[in-house]
Design a protein around this motif. Structure first.
Motif, PDB file in Angstrom:
ATOM      1  N   PRO A   1      75.443  -8.353  80.915  1.00 44.55           N
ATOM      2  CA  PRO A   1      74.065  -7.946  81.228  1.00 44.55           C
ATOM      3  C   PRO A   1      73.977  -6.784  82.205  1.00 44.55           C
ATOM      4  CG  PRO A   1      74.234 -10.337  81.211  1.00 44.55           C
ATOM      5  CD  PRO A   1      75.640  -9.812  81.081  1.00 44.55           C
ATOM      6  N   SER A   2      74.915  -6.678  83.146  1.00 42.52           N
ATOM      7  CA  SER A   2      74.857  -5.583  84.121  1.00 42.52           C
ATOM      8  C   SER A   2      75.176  -4.235  83.491  1.00 42.52           C
ATOM      9  CB  SER A   2      75.819  -5.853  85.275  1.00 42.52           C
ATOM     10  OG  SER A   2      77.161  -5.900  84.810  1.00 42.52           O
ATOM     11  N   SER A   3      75.933  -4.238  82.411  1.00 42.52           N
ATOM     12  CA  SER A   3      76.272  -2.979  81.746  1.00 42.52           C
ATOM     13  C   SER A   3      75.320  -2.649  80.601  1.00 42.52           C
ATOM     14  CB  SER A   3      77.707  -3.038  81.201  1.00 42.52           C
ATOM     15  OG  SER A   3      77.818  -4.017  80.184  1.00 42.52           O
ATOM     16  N   ALA A   4      74.430  -3.574  80.253  1.00 42.50           N
ATOM     17  CA  ALA A   4      73.494  -3.349  79.146  1.00 42.50           C
ATOM     18  C   ALA A   4      72.504  -2.246  79.510  1.00 42.50           C
ATOM     19  CB  ALA A   4      72.755  -4.631  78.804  1.00 42.50           C
ATOM     20  N   ALA A   5      72.202  -1.394  78.544  1.00 39.15           N
ATOM     21  CA  ALA A   5      71.326  -0.242  78.789  1.00 39.15           C
ATOM     22  C   ALA A   5      69.938  -0.480  78.213  1.00 39.15           C
ATOM     23  CB  ALA A   5      71.937   1.025  78.182  1.00 39.15           C
ATOM     24  N   PHE A   6      68.958   0.166  78.824  1.00 32.51           N
ATOM     25  CA  PHE A   6      67.565   0.175  78.356  1.00 32.51           C
ATOM     26  C   PHE A   6      66.951  -1.225  78.317  1.00 32.51           C
ATOM     27  CE2 PHE A   6      69.731   3.753  76.164  1.00 32.51           C
ATOM     28  CZ  PHE A   6      69.096   4.789  76.814  1.00 32.51           C
ATOM     29  N   LEU A   7      67.239  -2.026  79.334  1.00 26.56           N
ATOM     30  CA  LEU A   7      66.697  -3.381  79.397  1.00 26.56           C
ATOM     31  C   LEU A   7      65.178  -3.395  79.337  1.00 26.56           C
ATOM     32  CD1 LEU A   7      69.027  -4.841  82.179  1.00 26.56           C
ATOM     33  CD2 LEU A   7      68.917  -5.648  79.827  1.00 26.56           C
ATOM     34  N   ALA A   8      64.543  -2.438  80.006  1.00 24.52           N
ATOM     35  CA  ALA A   8      63.080  -2.418  80.067  1.00 24.52           C
ATOM     36  C   ALA A   8      62.440  -2.180  78.703  1.00 24.52           C
ATOM     37  CB  ALA A   8      62.614  -1.350  81.053  1.00 24.52           C
ATOM     38  N   GLU A   9      63.182  -1.633  77.759  1.00 25.05           N
ATOM     39  CA  GLU A   9      62.607  -1.312  76.456  1.00 25.05           C
ATOM     40  C   GLU A   9      62.812  -2.409  75.422  1.00 25.05           C
ATOM     41  OE1 GLU A   9      63.669   2.591  75.082  1.00 25.05           O
ATOM     42  OE2 GLU A   9      63.744   3.416  77.118  1.00 25.05           O
ATOM     43  N   TRP A  10      63.616  -3.409  75.743  1.00 20.62           N
ATOM     44  CA  TRP A  10      63.882  -4.464  74.756  1.00 20.62           C
ATOM     45  C   TRP A  10      62.600  -5.182  74.349  1.00 20.62           C
ATOM     46  CZ3 TRP A  10      68.962  -7.296  76.677  1.00 20.62           C
ATOM     47  CH2 TRP A  10      69.997  -6.356  76.737  1.00 20.62           C
ATOM     48  N   ASP A  11      61.787  -5.541  75.341  1.00 20.91           N
ATOM     49  CA  ASP A  11      60.543  -6.247  75.027  1.00 20.91           C
ATOM     50  C   ASP A  11      59.571  -5.353  74.255  1.00 20.91           C
ATOM     51  OD1 ASP A  11      61.355  -8.626  76.150  1.00 20.91           O
ATOM     52  OD2 ASP A  11      60.494  -8.202  78.115  1.00 20.91           O
ATOM     53  N   GLN A  12      59.582  -4.062  74.526  1.00 25.72           N
ATOM     54  CA  GLN A  12      58.723  -3.147  73.768  1.00 25.72           C
ATOM     55  C   GLN A  12      59.122  -3.129  72.294  1.00 25.72           C
ATOM     56  OE1 GLN A  12      58.826   0.716  75.652  1.00 25.72           O
ATOM     57  NE2 GLN A  12      58.438  -0.123  77.691  1.00 25.72           N
ATOM     58  N   TRP A  13      60.414  -3.138  72.020  1.00 28.71           N
ATOM     59  CA  TRP A  13      60.878  -3.172  70.631  1.00 28.71           C
ATOM     60  C   TRP A  13      60.490  -4.488  69.962  1.00 28.71           C
ATOM     61  CZ3 TRP A  13      66.305  -1.353  72.588  1.00 28.71           C
ATOM     62  CH2 TRP A  13      66.233   0.000  72.917  1.00 28.71           C
ATOM     63  N   ARG A  14      60.616  -5.577  70.699  1.00 28.40           N
ATOM     64  CA  ARG A  14      60.251  -6.872  70.129  1.00 28.40           C
ATOM     65  C   ARG A  14      58.750  -6.958  69.854  1.00 28.40           C
ATOM     66  NH1 ARG A  14      64.187  -9.416  74.568  1.00 28.40           N
ATOM     67  NH2 ARG A  14      66.105  -9.613  73.317  1.00 28.40           N
TER      68      ARG A  14
END
Length: 307
Positions: free
Chosen positions: A263-276
Motif C-alpha cells: 500500500p505504501s508504494s501504490a500510486a494514485f490512491l486518491a483516484e481509485w474511488d473516482q474510478w470506482r
C-alpha cells in the motif's frame, strides 16, 4: 484485454508447462513424470538482451529506431507532486513549448500555419522522451534513458492546453531508479527539460494495428486492464481517466487489476474511488501481502502434521 506490463511471457510459459504435464499424465499409467531437481542458475545475460528476448528482435529494433529519431522541444516543469505515500513516485506536470505560426492576410486573420504539438496525442498509451536540458546527444536517447508513457488522457491535455501557448502533459518518474529519473524527480516548478514528440499507437495489438482500445470501444467490448508496477499504472491511468472509457463503463464492464508491492508504494490512491464511482471495477493486488500469506500457510502445515 489491455496489459500494461513487460512481464507477460513468463506466465504464459508456466501455463504451457502445466498443460504439457497434464497431457503426459493422461497418456497412460506406464508414463511417469520424472522428478528433476530444481537448480538455481544465475544468468549472466545482459538485462537489455533479456528484454529483447521477451519482446522479439523486430519490436526492439523498432523501439531503437524511434529512440534514435526523436525531435526535442523545450518544456517547463509547472508542478511536481508525490503520487504514493512514501513520496518516491513523482508526477511531473510539464508545459511543452507549442508556439504555432499564424497566417495573416487581407482576408485571412490568424489562421494556424503549423500543427500544435499536442495534436499528435490522440489515444492513451502513447509516450514521449524526457531528459534534462543540454544533453550531449543532438537527437535520440542514450541507452540509460527511457521513454515515458503520458499519464494523463488526451482530453485532459487538450483541455488544459486550450488557451495557452504550451501543451500540458503528465509523466511519472521513480526517484529510486537513479540517473536521469532521480534528477527529474527532484526538479522544482520552473525547471526546464526537453521533451520529444509524441510517439506510439497507444494500446494496440502488435500484430493487428486495427485491434486496440478505440476499436474495443466501437465494438462495445468489455475491457480488462492489467497494470504492473509504476510504469503500468501510469499508462493505465490515462485509460481510466479517458472520457470515452468512463462513458463505456456505464454500459459495459471495465475492470483494472493493479499489481504493486505494498500500500505504501501504490500510486494514485486518491483516484481509485473516482474510478470506482465512474463504474470501473478497480482491484489492487499487493505482492507483499500475498507472499506473506503464502509463507504463513507454509509454516502452518508442519504444525498440523501428526508425524
Amino acid at each position: 484485454m489491455l496489459r500494461s506490463s513487460r512481464l507477460q511471457h513468463g506466465t504464459a510459459t508456466q501455463h504451457k508447462a502445466y498443460h504439457g504435464a497434464g497431457r503426459q499424465a493422461r497418456a497412460g499409467p506406464q508414463q511417469h513424470l520424472s522428478a528433476r531437481p530444481v537448480v538455481s542458475v544465475r544468468s549472466s545475460v545482459d538485462p537489455d538482451e533479456l528484454h529483447e528476448a521477451k519482446l522479439g528482435p523486430n519490436v526492439v529494433s523498432g523501439i531503437r529506431e524511434v529512440k534514435e529519431k526523436l525531435t526535442w522541444s523545450p518544456a517547463t516543469v509547472i508542478r511536481n507532486e508525490a503520487v504514493n505515500l512514501d513520496g518516491t513516485h513523482r508526477l511531473l506536470h510539464l508545459s511543452v513549448s507549442d508556439e504555432v505560426d499564424m497566417l495573416y492576410g487581407r482576408k485571412i486573420q490568424a489562421v494556424p500555419d503549423t500543427a500544435r504539438w499536442i495534436e499528435s496525442f490522440t489515444v492513451p498509451g502513447q509516450f514521449v522522451g524526457v531528459r534534462p536540458p543540454k544533453q550531449d546527444e543532438a537527437n535520440g536517447l542514450a541507452d540509460h534513458q527511457h521513454l515515458y508513457t503520458i499519464a494523463c488522457s488526451p482530453y485532459e491535455s487538450r483541455r488544459d492546453s486550450a488557451y495557452i501557448g504550451g501543451s500540458i502533459i503528465e509523466v511519472v518518474v521513480d526517484k529510486r531508479n537513479g540517473g536521469d529519473q532521480s534528477s527529474l524527480a527532484d526538479m522544482a516548478p520552473g525547471a526546464t527539460v526537453e521533451v520529444s514528440q509524441v510517439v506510439g499507437r497507444g494500446f494496440a495489438s502488435l500484430f493487428n494495428s486495427y485491434s486496440g482500445l478505440p476499436s474495443s470501444l466501437e465494438e462495445q467490448r468489455n475491457i480488462l486492464a492489467i497494470a504492473v508496477g509504476l510504469r503500468g499504472i501510469a499508462a493505465v491511468r490515462a485509460v481510466l481517466n479517458w472520457a470515452p472509457v468512463q462513458a463505456h463503463a456505464t454500459s459495459r464492464r471495465v475492470s483494472c487489476y493493479y499489481v504493486t508491492k505494498s500500500p505504501s508504494s501504490a500510486a494514485f490512491l486518491a483516484e481509485w474511488d473516482q474510478w470506482r464511482e465512474a463504474g470501473i471495477n478497480f482491484h489492487p493486488l499487493y505482492i507483499e501481502s500475498m507472499l506473506k500469506g503464502s509463507a504463513q500457510d507454509g509454516e502452518a502445515e508442519p504444525a498440523g502434521n501428526p508425524s
